[in-house]
Design a protein around this motif. Structure first.
Motif, mmCIF file in Angstrom:
data_model
loop_
_atom_site.group_PDB
_atom_site.id
_atom_site.type_symbol
_atom_site.label_atom_id
_atom_site.label_comp_id
_atom_site.label_asym_id
_atom_site.label_seq_id
_atom_site.Cartn_x
_atom_site.Cartn_y
_atom_site.Cartn_z
ATOM 1 N N TRP A 17 0.837 -1.217 0.000
ATOM 2 C CA TRP A 17 0.000 0.000 0.000
ATOM 3 C C TRP A 17 0.865 1.257 0.000
ATOM 4 C CZ3 TRP A 17 -4.921 -0.416 3.592
ATOM 5 C CH2 TRP A 17 -5.764 -1.422 3.087
ATOM 6 N N PHE A 18 1.985 1.211 0.773
ATOM 7 C CA PHE A 18 2.904 2.359 0.801
ATOM 8 C C PHE A 18 3.466 2.618 -0.594
ATOM 9 C CE2 PHE A 18 3.381 1.101 5.372
ATOM 10 C CZ PHE A 18 3.143 2.323 5.964
ATOM 11 N N GLU A 19 3.865 1.537 -1.285
ATOM 12 C CA GLU A 19 4.455 1.701 -2.618
ATOM 13 C C GLU A 19 3.447 2.300 -3.603
ATOM 14 O OE1 GLU A 19 7.680 -1.981 -2.230
ATOM 15 O OE2 GLU A 19 5.861 -2.260 -3.421
ATOM 16 N N ARG A 20 2.195 1.871 -3.476
ATOM 17 C CA ARG A 20 1.169 2.423 -4.363
ATOM 18 C C ARG A 20 0.952 3.905 -4.048
ATOM 19 N NH1 ARG A 20 -3.509 -2.043 -3.605
ATOM 20 N NH2 ARG A 20 -4.635 -0.915 -5.230
ATOM 21 N N MET A 21 1.007 4.259 -2.758
ATOM 22 C CA MET A 21 0.856 5.661 -2.347
ATOM 23 C C MET A 21 2.012 6.507 -2.889
ATOM 24 S SD MET A 21 2.381 7.719 0.227
ATOM 25 C CE MET A 21 2.945 6.619 1.521
ATOM 26 N N VAL A 22 3.252 5.999 -2.738
ATOM 27 C CA VAL A 22 4.431 6.734 -3.219
ATOM 28 C C VAL A 22 4.319 6.947 -4.735
ATOM 29 C CG1 VAL A 22 6.937 6.569 -3.599
ATOM 30 C CG2 VAL A 22 5.976 5.996 -1.359
ATOM 31 N N HIS A 23 3.840 5.937 -5.439
ATOM 32 C CA HIS A 23 3.689 6.075 -6.882
ATOM 33 C C HIS A 23 2.642 7.128 -7.223
ATOM 34 C CE1 HIS A 23 1.927 5.174 -10.848
ATOM 35 N NE2 HIS A 23 3.208 5.072 -11.169
ATOM 36 N N ASP A 24 1.517 7.109 -6.522
ATOM 37 C CA ASP A 24 0.430 8.026 -6.873
ATOM 38 C C ASP A 24 0.728 9.475 -6.495
ATOM 39 O OD1 ASP A 24 -0.817 5.858 -7.854
ATOM 40 O OD2 ASP A 24 -2.557 5.906 -6.519
ATOM 41 N N LEU A 25 1.561 9.684 -5.464
ATOM 42 C CA LEU A 25 1.848 11.065 -5.042
ATOM 43 C C LEU A 25 3.086 11.639 -5.729
ATOM 44 C CD1 LEU A 25 1.076 11.138 -1.206
ATOM 45 C CD2 LEU A 25 -0.378 11.817 -3.112
ATOM 46 N N TRP A 26 4.148 10.838 -5.867
ATOM 47 C CA TRP A 26 5.402 11.379 -6.413
ATOM 48 C C TRP A 26 5.793 10.755 -7.757
ATOM 49 C CZ3 TRP A 26 5.035 10.258 -1.067
ATOM 50 C CH2 TRP A 26 5.057 11.388 -0.232
ATOM 51 N N GLY A 27 5.142 9.685 -8.138
ATOM 52 C CA GLY A 27 5.426 9.079 -9.435
ATOM 53 C C GLY A 27 6.590 8.104 -9.441
ATOM 54 N N HIS A 28 7.170 7.798 -8.276
ATOM 55 C CA HIS A 28 8.289 6.841 -8.247
ATOM 56 C C HIS A 28 7.742 5.418 -8.317
ATOM 57 C CE1 HIS A 28 10.168 10.447 -7.077
ATOM 58 N NE2 HIS A 28 9.976 10.358 -5.781
ATOM 59 N N THR A 29 8.321 4.622 -9.198
ATOM 60 C CA THR A 29 7.868 3.243 -9.358
ATOM 61 C C THR A 29 8.683 2.304 -8.469
ATOM 62 O OG1 THR A 29 7.359 3.772 -11.637
ATOM 63 C CG2 THR A 29 7.458 1.431 -11.084
ATOM 64 N N ALA A 30 7.967 1.444 -7.745
ATOM 65 C CA ALA A 30 8.654 0.412 -6.969
ATOM 66 C C ALA A 30 8.936 -0.742 -7.921
ATOM 67 C CB ALA A 30 7.775 -0.041 -5.816
ATOM 68 N N VAL A 31 10.230 -0.902 -8.286
ATOM 69 C CA VAL A 31 10.584 -1.895 -9.300
ATOM 70 C C VAL A 31 10.484 -3.301 -8.696
ATOM 71 C CG1 VAL A 31 12.390 -2.666 -10.888
ATOM 72 C CG2 VAL A 31 12.090 -0.217 -10.418
ATOM 73 N N GLY A 32 9.650 -4.129 -9.341
ATOM 74 C CA GLY A 32 9.459 -5.486 -8.841
ATOM 75 C C GLY A 32 8.356 -5.593 -7.802
ATOM 76 N N ALA A 33 7.519 -4.555 -7.686
ATOM 77 C CA ALA A 33 6.468 -4.545 -6.653
ATOM 78 C C ALA A 33 5.421 -5.615 -6.915
ATOM 79 C CB ALA A 33 5.805 -3.184 -6.604
ATOM 80 N N THR A 34 4.796 -6.092 -5.836
ATOM 81 C CA THR A 34 3.776 -7.124 -5.974
ATOM 82 C C THR A 34 2.458 -6.541 -6.460
ATOM 83 O OG1 THR A 34 3.198 -6.791 -3.656
ATOM 84 C CG2 THR A 34 4.761 -8.561 -4.144
ATOM 85 N N ASP A 35 2.273 -5.245 -6.332
ATOM 86 C CA ASP A 35 0.983 -4.635 -6.664
ATOM 87 C C ASP A 35 1.233 -3.227 -7.191
ATOM 88 O OD1 ASP A 35 -1.612 -3.756 -6.797
ATOM 89 O OD2 ASP A 35 -2.171 -4.498 -4.810
#
Lengths: 408, 182
Positions: free
Chosen positions: A82-100
């Motif tokens: 959920w944190f990774e999805r939040m970081v992506h939606d607010l700052w646009g950084h992609t979590a490489v290899g993320a499960t979701d």
């Protein structure tokens, strides 16, 4: 229920408040191993930060975002998703290899996206995410408008007969953009947003926020301010439990008049003593907004004795002792206008609260507020798995989840 | 304790519910006028309320829950909370109306039967409150729906919410001939 603990005033300091900047390789290594549990993950325009739990406190690490991405933590720690999805939606950084990688906060309704990136682009598409409910299950869709007095959230249940086999939550409906609103403001001006992240735990969030500011500027606050924060935090803790008791009783259609009357007595006392029934905006960076009102000590003591007998209830006894033994002196020490970085902590009624901020000449350059909701929401899925649909209202009442805390 | 003392205490005990001041006449009158002009279906002396969290921090909800519980006992005035817009006379929204919730708010309002009363509860719902200027909010219920009653406060105290809802009830009863107001 957990033992009563008075809200901590200081961040866990020493090694805990020193951020460790990791290279991408070191971060990737940590992502693979990640033996210490993850507390929080957030970002800013160029960096991602992870707060890790250690046996003796916490450790804050960070890494620069390269090519718009950073190695994901979710494969090792599902809580990171959920944190990774939040970081992506607010700052646009992609979590490489993320499960979701589905949308989380960004429902495609904002004027630009990602809103906190250096160069935001056009809005995202307004499609709800794919829910992973198996095709052979019946689906029950709930929310975001759920009736009752519930926070906005969308729940999707996959059921067979009356048994819940899958549950997915989609949040973000209460996203108000608080982090962006706090940027560029002084801690004092931004404190009102911290106070309104989660209304029910406003004292705890305000205390964590104030502690972060005080840690960033290496300031101590007067002992009387510290004691008043502990009193307010203790009151909020008891109120939260009384409201929990009421909510659980109501979910079973057995309203508790006793819990309601006790909560009302405490809120009225808080209003007389501190000027606000929820004690919102009472804790500010540098101390507290105002001293306890004349007669406030007696008012709170009386209300506490009404709620429970101090002889039998250690929580109430401790709180009463704290009220009666307030040290004399100032309640506020102005913070200097300076730069720095600090982590603040409070043991809120629903769990640990962590706030972090980086100050640039007295203004907030970057900030994050971690509500216990991030670890409490996943409990809903766990508690409902294999349960009955009819259990939902009771489970929701016992968890008392807040949407606004994780929606930011 | 002797049984007589227990009995006496029980008989003499005051109810938990707090006494309430009279309804604010001015608010009631102005609402009555609006209802008379707009209400097509009289409701009688009850109101079914649909609560919508449109980005609230939960503070307003704390006071709404207090209002329902023993001390304020909202249901004694005929005000109850419902789960579906199809059953609601009043839409009561909290929060600054986040952009992510605008569509749900509009859909709920569209699904309500007339007279579709709308209450904006709390400073955020009134005009966006402290969140004014954010990319993520519309800025108050009035940006999305026609509002009948604004109840300010952060959060408004239960007495204040109660005064507003009772004025709404009173206005509604007055707009319907044959039902006397207290």
């Amino acid at each position: 229920m957990t033992a009563f603990s008075i809200v901590e005033d200081r961040p866990i300091d020493g090694s805990g408040s020193q951020r460790q900047a990791l290279t991408r390789d070191d971060w990737a290594q940590m992502a693979r191993e990640l033996s210490p549990p993850l507390v929080a993950l957030w970002g800013d325009t160029r960096t991602v930060y992870a707060l890790l739990r250690q046996p003796d406190g916490v450790r804050l690490v960070s890494t620069f975002v390269e090519d718009g991405g950073y190695p994901a933590l979710s494969p090792a720690r599902p809580i990171a998703a959920w944190f990774e999805r939040m970081v992506h939606d607010l700052w646009g950084h992609t979590a490489v290899g993320a499960t979701d990688q589905r949308a989380w906060l960004d429902h495609g309704r904002w004027g630009h996206s990602p809103p906190m990136a250096m160069r935001p682009g056009p809005p995202a598409t307004a499609e709800p995410p794919e829910f992973g409910i198996a095709e052979d299950l019946d689906q029950i869709l709930l929310g975001p408008v759920r009736g009752g007095i519930e926070p906005a959230a969308h729940l999707r249940l996959g059921v067979r007969g009356g048994t819940v086999e899958q549950l997915e939550a989609w949040l973000g409906y209460t996203h108000r953009g608080v982090l962006a609103l706090m940027q560029g403001k002084s801690p004092r001006a931004a404190a009102r947003f911290a106070a309104r992240l989660v209304g029910e735990t406003t004292v705890a969030h305000s205390t964590a926020f104030a502690s972060a500011a005080e840690a960033a500027l290496a300031c101590d606050i007067p002992p009387r301010a510290l004691a008043l924060r502990q009193v307010m935090g203790g009151l909020e803790q008891i109120l939260w439990r009384l409201d929990l008791a009421s909510a659980v009783a109501e979910a079973a259609d057995q309203p508790s008049s006793l819990a309601a009357r006790n909560a009302e007595a405490l809120r009225a006392a808080a209003n007389l003593a501190f000027g606000h029934r929820l004690m919102m905006d009472c804790v500010v960076p540098g101390g507290v907004a105002a001293d306890i009102a004349p007669g406030g000590v007696e008012t709170i003591g009386r209300a506490l004795r009404q709620v429970a007998s101090p002889e039998t209830n250690p929580d109430v006894r401790r709180l009463e002792a704290a009220v009666m033994a307030l040290p004399e002196g100032e309640v506020f020490a102005p913070l200097p206008v300076a730069s720095g970085e600090g982590l603040g902590h409070a043991s809120g009624p629903a769990g640990d609260i962590w706030h972090w901020m980086s100050l640039d000449h007295g203004q907030i350059a970057s900030v994050f507020m971690c509500d216990p909701g991030w670890v409490r929401w996943p409990l809903l899925k766990a508690r409902m798995a294999g349960g009955q649909v009819d259990d939902l209202s009771h489970v929701l009442a016992t968890l008392r989840l807040s949407s606004s805390g994780v929606d930011l | 304790m002797t049984p007589w003392r227990t009995l006496a205490r029980t008989v003499l005990a005051r109810p938990a519910a707090a006494p309430v001041p009279p309804v604010d006449r001015e608010t009631a009158s102005s609402l009555a006028g609006r209802l008379e002009a707009g209400a097509q279906t009289p409701l009688g002396r009850s109101l079914a309320v649909l609560h919508i969290d449109a980005g609230s921090c939960g503070g307003c909800e704390v006071e709404l829950r207090s209002l329902r519980r023993a001390v304020y006992d909202l249901e004694r005035f005929g005000v109850c909370f419902v789960a579906s817009p199809r059953h609601a006379d009043v839409l009561l929204a909290t929060g600054p109306v986040t952009r992510n919730l605008v569509e749900a708010l509009e859909l709920a309002h569209a699904a309500m039967p007339d007279p579709k009363l709308v209450v904006a509860l709390g400073d955020c719902a009134v005009d966006g409150g402290v969140f004014k200027g954010s990319y993520a909010i519309a800025g108050g219920v009035g940006t999305t729906l026609p509002v009948d009653l604004l109840i300010s406060g952060c959060p408004p105290a239960p007495e204040r919410i109660l005064a507003g809802l009772r004025a709404l009830l009173e206005a509604n009863a007055r707009s319907r001939p044959g039902i006397s107001s207290r």
